[in-house]
Design a protein around this motif. Sequence first.
Motif, mmCIF file in Angstrom:
data_model
loop_
_atom_site.group_PDB
_atom_site.id
_atom_site.type_symbol
_atom_site.label_atom_id
_atom_site.label_comp_id
_atom_site.label_asym_id
_atom_site.label_seq_id
_atom_site.Cartn_x
_atom_site.Cartn_y
_atom_site.Cartn_z
ATOM 1 N N ASN A 20 0.816 -1.208 0.000
ATOM 2 C CA ASN A 20 0.000 0.000 0.000
ATOM 3 C C ASN A 20 0.853 1.263 0.000
ATOM 4 O O ASN A 20 0.537 2.243 -0.685
ATOM 5 C CB ASN A 20 -0.940 -0.002 1.204
ATOM 6 N N GLU A 21 1.922 1.245 0.763
ATOM 7 C CA GLU A 21 2.787 2.430 0.825
ATOM 8 C C GLU A 21 3.534 2.639 -0.488
ATOM 9 O O GLU A 21 3.699 3.772 -0.946
ATOM 10 C CB GLU A 21 3.750 2.304 1.993
ATOM 11 N N ARG A 22 3.965 1.538 -1.112
ATOM 12 C CA ARG A 22 4.662 1.682 -2.407
ATOM 13 C C ARG A 22 3.687 2.142 -3.478
ATOM 14 O O ARG A 22 4.048 2.948 -4.366
ATOM 15 C CB ARG A 22 5.304 0.345 -2.796
ATOM 16 N N GLU A 26 3.936 5.679 -5.670
ATOM 17 C CA GLU A 26 3.895 5.755 -7.129
ATOM 18 C C GLU A 26 2.780 6.672 -7.611
ATOM 19 O O GLU A 26 2.965 7.457 -8.558
ATOM 20 C CB GLU A 26 3.715 4.363 -7.724
ATOM 21 N N LEU A 27 1.623 6.595 -6.976
ATOM 22 C CA LEU A 27 0.517 7.475 -7.357
ATOM 23 C C LEU A 27 0.891 8.942 -7.156
ATOM 24 O O LEU A 27 0.610 9.795 -8.006
ATOM 25 C CB LEU A 27 -0.729 7.127 -6.542
ATOM 26 N N LEU A 28 1.531 9.238 -6.039
ATOM 27 C CA LEU A 28 1.982 10.608 -5.785
ATOM 28 C C LEU A 28 3.011 11.045 -6.819
ATOM 29 O O LEU A 28 2.984 12.180 -7.309
ATOM 30 C CB LEU A 28 2.561 10.714 -4.376
ATOM 31 N N SER A 360 6.969 -3.251 -13.359
ATOM 32 C CA SER A 360 7.276 -2.034 -12.596
ATOM 33 C C SER A 360 6.010 -1.448 -11.986
ATOM 34 O O SER A 360 4.890 -1.722 -12.435
ATOM 35 C CB SER A 360 7.927 -0.995 -13.501
ATOM 36 N N TRP A 361 6.201 -0.606 -10.986
ATOM 37 C CA TRP A 361 5.068 0.077 -10.363
ATOM 38 C C TRP A 361 4.435 1.084 -11.314
ATOM 39 O O TRP A 361 3.215 1.274 -11.297
ATOM 40 C CB TRP A 361 5.505 0.748 -9.058
ATOM 41 N N SER A 362 5.243 1.745 -12.131
ATOM 42 C CA SER A 362 4.675 2.716 -13.062
ATOM 43 C C SER A 362 3.750 2.017 -14.057
ATOM 44 O O SER A 362 2.665 2.528 -14.369
ATOM 45 C CB SER A 362 5.793 3.467 -13.793
#
Length: 383
Positions: A20-22, A26-28, A360-362
């Motif tokens: 959740n924190e990661r 990424e959203l930020l 990747s998170w992106s």
Amino acid sequence: MRIALLGTAYPFRGGLATFNERLATELLAQGHQVQLFTFTVQYPDWLFPGKTQYRTGPPPPLPIVRVLHALNPLTWRKTGHAIAAFQPELVLTKFWLPFMAPALGSTLRMAQKRYPSLLRLAILDNVVPHEARPADRLLTRYFIGAVEGAVAMSRTVEEDWRAYTSKPVQRLFHPIYDSYGAPLPREEACKALGLDPAYRYFLFFGLIRPYKGLDLLLEAWKAPVLQAQTHLRLLIAGELYEPLDRYAALLQAPENQGRVFFHEGFVPDEKVPLYFSAADAVVQPYRSATQSGVTQIAYHFLRPMVVTRTGGLPEMVPHGEAGFVCDPDPVALTYALVEMAQTPVERFQPALEQLRNAWSWSAFVHKLLEFASSLQGAHTVPK
């Protein structure tokens, strides 16, 4: 976009909080406005099998609000109203356990009642839990009724969702856990852990529960063909969520003496790089699985894996490319472990690097929000 995340975060520890924190980070980074709504109490102490639910150290630089008590309906209403006051276009909620369905499902209903345009999506760890309990199906259905759709991270979970509901589901992937920093020099990591770098280490990592199959691995490790690999050692790092008695005989077996190192206890984030940098391969001998955060840590550190043919693990670890896949039994594990021991690590690096870059998170956030956008305006408030 204004996005609320409902679920586990600091000061709670573990993979749910890490995810959740990661995700929030990424959203930020992509320019969205984000608020994390987490627990004041996640599990009552009498229900939690580990030593502590909390981590030490400073909080991450994220907007986190502690408001939800998993067993207190008054806070479900309060949390729902707090989410609505944030006026998000989208709320994302991890779902992993039917026990959490009343708190999460009620909170989401109250949030949308206050703010009807809100789109609610679940990110699914599991639909069917690893360890069944009475009323699981009833509780899971209650949660499903509070969302407009879901994201699955493996085919197994996608199929489980479709068995419950016709609501939309998008299968993506579990992003790489890339928040642990760069790999350390192997000798440095071994020294910090009190290990002799002259040996090769196969790592079993994470919470120890029946479905994780550590007993299968320890039984396989006794095999003469593995004993013949005199350069090989098994390193176990994780907190017991069941009595040590279950494993004592296997740990103390004459065949395993001097060949198994057991570092019992929860591994804090700052020590994760030590274990994966010291390891030559990661072993996941699970009896059942959906997807695994341990796999995604292994990818981050470019460590090949031996995994069992269960749930989403074969999807995540292509056989012969990123590691080896075998049946969840000691004999099959034995031969997969021998094959890993006899295979140069360099063989796996191209596939490990390719998949690390792809997951990747992106890329995950892009596909997640693309799915959410396809559902915007199509949902109705549940009765």
